[in-house]
Design an enzyme around this catalytic site. Structure first.
Site, short mmCIF file in Angstrom:
data_model
loop_
_atom_site.label_atom_id
_atom_site.label_comp_id
_atom_site.label_asym_id
_atom_site.label_seq_id
_atom_site.Cartn_x
_atom_site.Cartn_y
_atom_site.Cartn_z
N LEU A 63 0.78 -1.23 0.00
CA LEU A 63 0.00 0.00 0.00
C LEU A 63 0.81 1.28 0.00
CD1 LEU A 63 -2.66 -1.10 2.65
CD2 LEU A 63 -2.89 -1.13 0.16
N TYR A 191 -2.03 -11.80 14.04
CA TYR A 191 -2.28 -10.61 13.23
C TYR A 191 -3.57 -9.94 13.66
CZ TYR A 191 -3.24 -7.89 8.96
OH TYR A 191 -3.54 -6.89 8.06
N LYS A 195 -4.21 -6.34 15.70
CA LYS A 195 -5.02 -5.27 15.13
C LYS A 195 -6.12 -4.82 16.08
CE LYS A 195 -2.93 -4.47 11.28
NZ LYS A 195 -2.25 -3.16 11.08
#
Length: 371
Positions: A63, A191, A195
């Site tokens: 990104l 993960y 988050k």
């Protein structure tokens, strides 16, 4: 009823309050110049707003480069700094400022923020779902310790901080169709756990100290310009490369596994629009954003409208399939649409057309065969 959050001047006083508290924290050694302190206590009117100075961590992932390109067009090339721990390709290095930055090195990050007068920090550094499960200790270090470093820096320097979240922040006990912004999450990957931790820490520090923390839960993001990076939704990128290059794709998920997905152009636009939104429009600190949901079989059928020869075989990987089965199949993004006007532009048909065209052109320009 919509309640606006603190003004810029009040936000600085929150930050200054945190600075006073943080001087007693171990290992940081915070110090403040008279100029910094007087600015925080000033009662003068706000100066004209300058363009943000942006630092992007983990900038060589899927990104960062694309977001930097968009922000540089809006705010100026020198105002957007990409960073990573890897050597950048020549075209990235020549396109604008690039620096080495390890999110585990607090002193290095602090020097970058101070020396470059950073005002926005976009924190993309993370190990993704499947890679994280293969190395939990490293994922915990990068995804949680690295996050704490940027949270501290954002508070210390009154930054606007963007930290992406993910479909992986949900778990098997979450509502799946659709998953709302606020619900039970309880993910089962490091993960996802990291988050959720980031979402809650950011929200806590916003309410406690006024940190301008912003977070979007991304669906699977599909891009022609970067290779898959170890996520569970990566098949939806690889299938396009395989369709154009060899005409055969082996999928590690079942053909009926439905997951939310998004074209990278929509992902970048959502991020920029969200970062630019006035704080008084935000009723949440973390929002879902949605575009489309599809299965491997559905995307394969759409690709065959352009490349009829595509063959797909299914060989489900137990780890990735279990992760996918615990995730929502669709996001409810009604709050993002209401609060700051989010609306996706790409559906499945548009996504497939653009991906095939982009990958074909890229392979042709590189002298690679196209099936």
């Amino acid at each position: 009823m919509r309640i606006c959050f603190p003004s810029a001047a009040l936000y600085r006083s929150f930050c200054h309050g945190y600075r006073n508290r943080s001087s007693s924290l171990s290992g940081r050694g915070f110090s403040w110049s008279p100029r910094q302190i007087s600015k925080g206590n000033s009662q003068e009117s706000e100066p004209p707003q300058e363009n943000p100075r942006v630092l992007i961590t983990g900038g060589l992932g899927q990104l960062g480069v694309g977001l930097a390109e968009i922000l540089r067009k809006q705010y100026g090339t020198d105002n957007v700094i990409l960073s990573d721990i890897k050597k950048p390709p020549a075209h990235v290095f020549s396109s604008g400022p690039f620096v080495y930055a390890d999110v585990l090195d607090y002193k290095n990050l602090r020097e970058l923020v101070v020396n470059n007068r950073i005002t926005w920090l976009v924190h993309y550094s993370a190990l993704l779902s499947a890679v994280g499960e293969a190395n939990v200790a490293l994922a915990r270090k990068i995804n949680i310790t690295g996050l704490h470093n940027v949270l501290d820096l954002a508070l210390e320097n009154c930054l606007r901080l963007f930290v992406p979240s993910t479909i992986g922040a949900f778990g098997p006990s979450s509502p799946r169709d659709p998953a709302p912004d606020l619900c039970v999450q309880r993910p089962r990957t490091i993960y996802g756990v990291s988050k959720v931790h980031g979402e809650l820490m950011g929200e806590y520090l916003h309410h406690k100290y006024g940190l301008d923390f912003r977070c979007l839960r991304y669906p699977g993001v599909i891009s022609a310009n970067t290779q898959p990076g170890g996520g569970t939704t990566d098949y939806a990128v690889q299938i396009f490369h395989d369709a154009v290059s060899t005409g055969h794709h082996e999928c590690y998920l079942r053909p009926d596994t439905r997951l939310p997905m998004m074209h990278i152009a929509d992902c970048h636009r959502a991020t920029v629009e969200f970062m630019q939104a006035p704080e008084c429009q935000l009723s949440l600190r973390t929002y879902n954003i949605d575009a489309m949901s599809f299965t491997p079989e559905e995307v394969a059928q759409e690709i065959r409208k352009h490349l009829p020869h595509l063959q797909v075989t299914y060989n489900p990987d137990s780890v990735r399939q279990a992760i996918a089965d615990s995730w929502p199949i669709r996001f409810d993004d009604s709050n993002a649409r209401r609060d700051w006007g989010w609306k996706s532009a790409y559906g499945l048909e548009e996504l497939v057309t653009d991906m095939i065209s982009s990958i074909r052109n890229k392979r042709t320009n590189e002298g690679l065969p196209v099936s």
